[in-house]
Enzyme design. Structure first.
Site: not given
Ligand SMILES: NC(=O)c1ccc[n+]([C@@H]2O[C@H](COP(=O)([O-])OP(=O)(O)OC[C@H]3O[C@@H](n4cnc5c(N)ncnc54)[C@H](O)[C@@H]3O)[C@@H](O)[C@H]2O)c1
Length: 352
Positions: A21, A145, A172, A176, A207
């Site tokens: 995802s 992040s 969280y 990070k 997301s």
């Molecule tokens: N969305 C934002 O604004 C944002 C901002 C800064 C950083 N991030 C980072 O980006 C990365 C991706 O996040 P995203 O926004 O695409 O969210 P998302 O929830 O779509 O993706 C997270 C993914 O991690 C997987 N996951 C969760 N727990 C897991 C586990 N125990 N084992 C294996 N996989 C697992 C989920 O199934 C999912 O596919 C994350 O590390 C998040 O911290 C996101």
């Protein structure tokens, strides 16, 4: 717009965690489009297989496969590594993308956010290092992040369970910060090996990461707002891709990137003593014994593809999943592939 300077990845192998995802899926898509063999390391077989199917269709690249990985379970991380090392002769790019922002309804006796966001990736890196080293130049990207700026690591309570949304928000940010310090220490430990690593902030992305934990009735209200103010996942993938593919950034190994630029981090995120202390604490939390250093690739060469893990493993929860992994579907003999990552130099990465 997408970052420039990305190379053809034919003959190279990438692992993207949480690739079913959001940002991870878009990252995997771009790697597949460039011809890489891409392993989607995901918790759910159903969602992982579905994503692999989508990505094969969209990229026209058949070398996109799913392998099961639950970062919350050290046994699952070990099982993944064993299966991967058994079946994949190369590892050029390892992208630690998976992450959680909340424990949901799970009540674990440990800090689940730190486990999924940092300890699991720490152990996975450790176990896959031999393959990264023999595939060098190779890269590790830790998706962190900007929230790391609010992070603070209390080494006396690192693994304490997290309860309630306020503690979750703090945990969280702390996880990070751990990502940024991990990339920093890893770079130090890997100096001279040809393996480099980077922490990447994808930006504020639309997301399921945060929405997943919002009450169901509130989501329809928040979704349109999220589309208006946040980046699409494809945009969020650009900085992790930049860190994985941009040639010439090797001297910046260990640094933090946002918007495809290296960025300064606050003192807590460039504290080398804290980075080293975190490394030692993480070894313990990951269940790595004192003598359990990353073996040479020859030593860790697989027994049989699909063999679970060594029977002498000290980890009682050990694997139940590795025989589920498919063996590589490539028609080419990848053991003879010797090409290296980034081919095309593009030294003005600023157009992101
Ligand atoms: N969305 C934002 O604004 C944002 C901002 C800064 C950083 N991030 C980072 O980006 C990365 C991706 O996040 P995203 O926004 O695409 O969210 P998302 O929830 O779509 O993706 C997270 C993914 O991690 C997987 N996951 C969760 N727990 C897991 C586990 N125990 N084992 C294996 N996989 C697992 C989920 O199934 C999912 O596919 C994350 O590390 C998040 O911290 C996101």
């Amino acid at each position: 717009p997408p970052c420039r300077g990305l190379a053809s990845l034919r003959g190279r192998t990438a692992v993207v965690t949480g690739a079913n995802s959001g940002i991870g899926k878009m990252t995997a898509l771009e790697l597949a489009r460039r011809g890489a063999r891409v392993v989607l390391a995901c918790r759910s077989r159903e969602r992982g297989e579905a994503a692999a199917f989508d990505l094969r269709q969209e990229s026209g690249n058949n070398e996109v496969i799913f392998m099961a990985l639950d970062l919350a379970s050290l046994a699952s991380v070990r099982a993944f590594a064993t299966a991967f090392l058994s079946s994949e002769p190369r590892l050029d790019i390892l992208i630690h993308n998976a992450g959680i922002s909340s424990c949901g309804r799970t009540r674990e006796p440990f800090n689940l956010l730190l486990r999924v966001n940092h300890i699991g990736p720490f152990l996975l890196t450790h176990l896959l290092l031999p393959r990264l080293k023999t595939s060098a130049p190779s890269r590790v990207v830790v998706v962190s992040s900007a929230a790391h700026r609010r992070g603070r690591l209390d080494f006396t309570r690192l693994d304490h369970p997290v309860v309630g949304w306020q503690q979750e928000l703090r945990a969280y940010a702390n996880s990070k910060l751990a990502n940024v310090l991990f990339a920093r220490e890893l770079a130090t430990q890997l100096e001279g090996t040809g393996v480099t690593c980077y922490a990447a902030h994808p930006g504020p992305v639309n997301s399921e990461l945060f929405l997943r934990h919002v009450p169901g009735w509130l989501r329809p209200l928040l979704r349109p707002l999220a589309w208006l103010v946040l980046r699409a996942p494809r945009g969020g993938a650009q900085t992790p891709l930049y860190c994985a593919l941009q040639e010439g950034i090797e001297p910046l190994s260990g640094r933090y990137f946002a918007n495809c630029h290296v960025e300064e981090v606050p003192p807590a995120a460039r504290d080398d003593r804290a980075a080293h202390r975190l490394w030692e604490a993480s070894r313990k939390l990951a269940g790595l014994g004192p003598g359990e250093d990353a073996e040479s690739d020859e030593d860790s060469q697989p027994e049989d593809p699909g063999t679970p893990s060594s029977p002498s493993s000290p980890h009682p929860e050990e694997p139940t999943v590795s025989e589920l992994y498919p063996s590589p579907q490539s028609s080419t003999d990848r053991s003879t592939v010797t090409c290296r990552i980034p081919v095309k130099a593009e030294l003005e990465p600023q157009a992101c």
